[in-house]
Scaffold this motif. Structure first.
Motif, PDB file in Angstrom:
ATOM      1  N   GLN A  36       0.849  -1.177   0.000  1.00 25.80           N
ATOM      2  CA  GLN A  36       0.000   0.000   0.000  1.00 25.80           C
ATOM      3  C   GLN A  36       0.889   1.232   0.000  1.00 25.80           C
ATOM      4  O   GLN A  36       1.982   1.221   0.569  1.00 25.80           O
ATOM      5  N   SER A  37       0.420   2.277  -0.644  1.00 25.43           N
ATOM      6  CA  SER A  37       1.098   3.560  -0.537  1.00 25.43           C
ATOM      7  C   SER A  37       0.059   4.623  -0.241  1.00 25.43           C
ATOM      8  O   SER A  37      -1.103   4.509  -0.658  1.00 25.43           O
ATOM      9  N   TRP A  38       0.476   5.630   0.515  1.00 24.64           N
ATOM     10  CA  TRP A  38      -0.369   6.766   0.839  1.00 24.64           C
ATOM     11  C   TRP A  38       0.360   7.995   0.313  1.00 24.64           C
ATOM     12  O   TRP A  38       1.463   8.319   0.754  1.00 24.64           O
ATOM     13  N   VAL A  39      -0.251   8.669  -0.668  1.00 26.73           N
ATOM     14  CA  VAL A  39       0.429   9.713  -1.417  1.00 26.73           C
ATOM     15  C   VAL A  39      -0.226  11.068  -1.139  1.00 26.73           C
ATOM     16  O   VAL A  39      -1.468  11.171  -1.101  1.00 26.73           O
ATOM     17  N   HIS A  40       0.587  12.092  -0.933  1.00 25.81           N
ATOM     18  CA  HIS A  40       0.076  13.433  -0.679  1.00 25.81           C
ATOM     19  C   HIS A  40      -0.768  13.888  -1.871  1.00 25.81           C
ATOM     20  O   HIS A  40      -0.408  13.659  -3.027  1.00 25.81           O
ATOM     21  N   VAL A  41      -1.898  14.560  -1.579  1.00 24.82           N
ATOM     22  CA  VAL A  41      -2.801  14.970  -2.653  1.00 24.82           C
ATOM     23  C   VAL A  41      -2.135  15.941  -3.628  1.00 24.82           C
ATOM     24  O   VAL A  41      -2.547  16.037  -4.800  1.00 24.82           O
ATOM     25  N   ASP A  42      -1.115  16.672  -3.184  1.00 28.52           N
ATOM     26  CA  ASP A  42      -0.419  17.584  -4.096  1.00 28.52           C
ATOM     27  C   ASP A  42       0.215  16.837  -5.270  1.00 28.52           C
ATOM     28  O   ASP A  42       0.374  17.401  -6.354  1.00 28.52           O
ATOM     29  N   VAL A  43       0.593  15.576  -5.030  1.00 32.41           N
ATOM     30  CA  VAL A  43       1.215  14.787  -6.095  1.00 32.41           C
ATOM     31  C   VAL A  43       0.234  14.562  -7.233  1.00 32.41           C
ATOM     32  O   VAL A  43       0.614  14.482  -8.402  1.00 32.41           O
ATOM     33  N   ALA A  44      -1.068  14.479  -6.902  1.00 36.23           N
ATOM     34  CA  ALA A  44      -2.087  14.224  -7.921  1.00 36.23           C
ATOM     35  C   ALA A  44      -2.162  15.355  -8.943  1.00 36.23           C
ATOM     36  O   ALA A  44      -2.629  15.144 -10.071  1.00 36.23           O
ATOM     37  N   ARG A  45      -1.722  16.546  -8.584  1.00 40.90           N
ATOM     38  CA  ARG A  45      -1.724  17.648  -9.552  1.00 40.90           C
ATOM     39  C   ARG A  45      -0.687  17.402 -10.644  1.00 40.90           C
ATOM     40  O   ARG A  45      -0.843  17.851 -11.774  1.00 40.90           O
ATOM     41  N   VAL A  46       0.381  16.691 -10.278  1.00 42.11           N
ATOM     42  CA  VAL A  46       1.451  16.386 -11.231  1.00 42.11           C
ATOM     43  C   VAL A  46       1.218  15.028 -11.878  1.00 42.11           C
ATOM     44  O   VAL A  46       1.482  14.837 -13.070  1.00 42.11           O
ATOM     45  N   VAL A  47       0.744  14.079 -11.085  1.00 48.03           N
ATOM     46  CA  VAL A  47       0.513  12.707 -11.565  1.00 48.03           C
ATOM     47  C   VAL A  47      -0.955  12.346 -11.293  1.00 48.03           C
ATOM     48  O   VAL A  47      -1.263  11.622 -10.340  1.00 48.03           O
ATOM     49  N   PRO A  48      -1.883  12.845 -12.097  1.00 44.27           N
ATOM     50  CA  PRO A  48      -3.308  12.564 -11.845  1.00 44.27           C
ATOM     51  C   PRO A  48      -3.653  11.085 -11.936  1.00 44.27           C
ATOM     52  O   PRO A  48      -4.681  10.646 -11.407  1.00 44.27           O
ATOM     53  N   GLU A  49      -2.772  10.296 -12.566  1.00 42.01           N
ATOM     54  CA  GLU A  49      -3.031   8.853 -12.690  1.00 42.01           C
ATOM     55  C   GLU A  49      -3.118   8.146 -11.343  1.00 42.01           C
ATOM     56  O   GLU A  49      -3.673   7.049 -11.257  1.00 42.01           O
ATOM     57  N   ILE A  50      -2.575   8.750 -10.285  1.00 42.45           N
ATOM     58  CA  ILE A  50      -2.593   8.046  -8.993  1.00 42.45           C
ATOM     59  C   ILE A  50      -4.008   7.882  -8.461  1.00 42.45           C
ATOM     60  O   ILE A  50      -4.241   7.048  -7.580  1.00 42.45           O
ATOM     61  N   ASP A  51      -4.957   8.665  -8.979  1.00 42.82           N
ATOM     62  CA  ASP A  51      -6.339   8.515  -8.530  1.00 42.82           C
ATOM     63  C   ASP A  51      -7.060   7.363  -9.222  1.00 42.82           C
ATOM     64  O   ASP A  51      -8.200   7.056  -8.885  1.00 42.82           O
ATOM     65  N   ALA A  52      -6.417   6.740 -10.191  1.00 40.80           N
ATOM     66  CA  ALA A  52      -7.016   5.603 -10.895  1.00 40.80           C
ATOM     67  C   ALA A  52      -6.358   4.310 -10.422  1.00 40.80           C
ATOM     68  O   ALA A  52      -5.147   4.276 -10.202  1.00 40.80           O
ATOM     69  N   PRO A  53      -7.136   3.233 -10.236  1.00 40.61           N
ATOM     70  CA  PRO A  53      -6.560   1.951  -9.799  1.00 40.61           C
ATOM     71  C   PRO A  53      -5.836   1.255 -10.942  1.00 40.61           C
ATOM     72  O   PRO A  53      -6.230   0.195 -11.406  1.00 40.61           O
ATOM     73  N   ALA A  54      -4.771   1.875 -11.394  1.00 36.11           N
ATOM     74  CA  ALA A  54      -4.004   1.358 -12.527  1.00 36.11           C
ATOM     75  C   ALA A  54      -2.541   1.717 -12.302  1.00 36.11           C
ATOM     76  O   ALA A  54      -2.232   2.643 -11.546  1.00 36.11           O
ATOM     77  N   PRO A  55      -1.632   0.996 -12.951  1.00 32.03           N
ATOM     78  CA  PRO A  55      -0.212   1.243 -12.709  1.00 32.03           C
ATOM     79  C   PRO A  55       0.258   2.572 -13.278  1.00 32.03           C
ATOM     80  O   PRO A  55      -0.279   3.069 -14.262  1.00 32.03           O
ATOM     81  N   CYS A  56       1.249   3.163 -12.603  1.00 32.02           N
ATOM     82  CA  CYS A  56       2.022   4.267 -13.159  1.00 32.02           C
ATOM     83  C   CYS A  56       3.323   3.659 -13.669  1.00 32.02           C
ATOM     84  O   CYS A  56       3.950   2.864 -12.964  1.00 32.02           O
ATOM     85  N   ASP A  57       3.716   4.008 -14.855  1.00 36.41           N
ATOM     86  CA  ASP A  57       4.859   3.355 -15.493  1.00 36.41           C
ATOM     87  C   ASP A  57       6.132   4.174 -15.308  1.00 36.41           C
ATOM     88  O   ASP A  57       6.250   5.265 -15.857  1.00 36.41           O
ATOM     89  N   PRO A  58       7.148   3.672 -14.531  1.00 38.84           N
ATOM     90  CA  PRO A  58       7.137   2.398 -13.792  1.00 38.84           C
ATOM     91  C   PRO A  58       6.522   2.533 -12.398  1.00 38.84           C
ATOM     92  O   PRO A  58       5.974   1.598 -11.863  1.00 38.84           O
ATOM     93  N   THR A  59       6.630   3.723 -11.760  1.00 37.14           N
ATOM     94  CA  THR A  59       6.049   3.974 -10.444  1.00 37.14           C
ATOM     95  C   THR A  59       5.614   5.429 -10.394  1.00 37.14           C
ATOM     96  O   THR A  59       6.063   6.263 -11.187  1.00 37.14           O
ATOM     97  N   TRP A  60       4.740   5.754  -9.438  1.00 30.71           N
ATOM     98  CA  TRP A  60       4.295   7.149  -9.326  1.00 30.71           C
ATOM     99  C   TRP A  60       5.462   8.052  -8.957  1.00 30.71           C
ATOM    100  O   TRP A  60       5.511   9.223  -9.380  1.00 30.71           O
TER     101      TRP A  60
END
Length: 218
Positions: A124-148
């Motif tokens: 499990q990972s818990w990611v700061h919401v500010d990261v979602a502004r740069v990597v919006p993919e983290i809100d989807a249950p799918a992989p980030c290539d290679p990692t967020w």
């Protein structure tokens, strides 16, 4: 010969601990001299695919590590392994996460890593919401290539590093047993990591490793 064995190990057809056939059998199979077989094996040893055990033979090496730092940011799987994303949701940070990330909403990502039919890691990972502004993919249950973390580095230009890592052991919880597909209680290894960028904690992670799958700590 080296390419053939490398591909089989990467696909998981040859698994960690599998013993290679004797030199004579490999010579016959690949129509090679003994020196050519020795050179191919030496190459695969140097690449970390094979390991010798004195008096026993040559075996497929266990290349899985408790990856940390830049290694984990670049990717967490080894040959023959697949990631299965289970969940990505906005949640309130659990107490131990809030100690690092701060109280409030964060993005919780849940996944498992499988080797064949077996779950070898539940993460499990818990990611700061500010990261979602740069990597919006983290809100989807799918992989980030290679990692967020790697995607965040690439898009923001800011380095992500592991500020701390703790390794501990515990008896499985209900959540552990469900995630790892275990019917009974076992002792499991738990690794927690804290990720920082530009002096700020942007995420924390927890990986629970299944029993019965040898690991080496790096």
């Amino acid at each position: 010969m080296a390419a053939y064995l490398r591909a089989r190990i990467d696909r998981g057809t040859l698994e960690p601990g599998n013993k290679l056939p004797p030199t004579s059998a490999l010579m016959h199979q690949f129509n090679l001299s003994d020196n050519a077989v020795y050179r191919a094996i030496a190459l695969l040893k140097a690449e970390g695919y094979l390991v010798s055990q004195q008096g026993k033979g040559v075996f497929v090496a266990d290349r899985r590590k408790l990856l940390a730092g830049a290694q984990r940011i670049r990717g967490i799987t080894q040959g023959g392994e697949t990631i299965h994303h289970k969940l990505s949701a906005r949640v309130q940070a659990p107490e131990w996460v809030a100690d690092h990330l701060g109280e409030g909403e964060c993005v919780n990502r849940v996944r498992t890593v499988q080797r064949g039919d077996f779950v070898v890691e539940a993460s499990q990972s818990w990611v700061h919401v500010d990261v979602a502004r740069v990597v919006p993919e983290i809100d989807a249950p799918a992989p980030c290539d290679p990692t967020w973390q790697a995607v965040y580095e690439q898009r923001s230009g800011d380095t992500v590093e592991v500020a701390s890592k703790t390794v501990d052991a515990r008896i499985t919880t209900d959540d552990d047993r469900e995630a790892l597909g275990l019917a009974d209680d076992f002792a499991v290894l738990v690794v927690r990591s804290v990720y920082m960028s530009e002096g700020k904690v942007i995420g924390v992670g927890q990986a629970v490793y299944a029993p019965g799958h040898p690991l080496s700590i790096s």
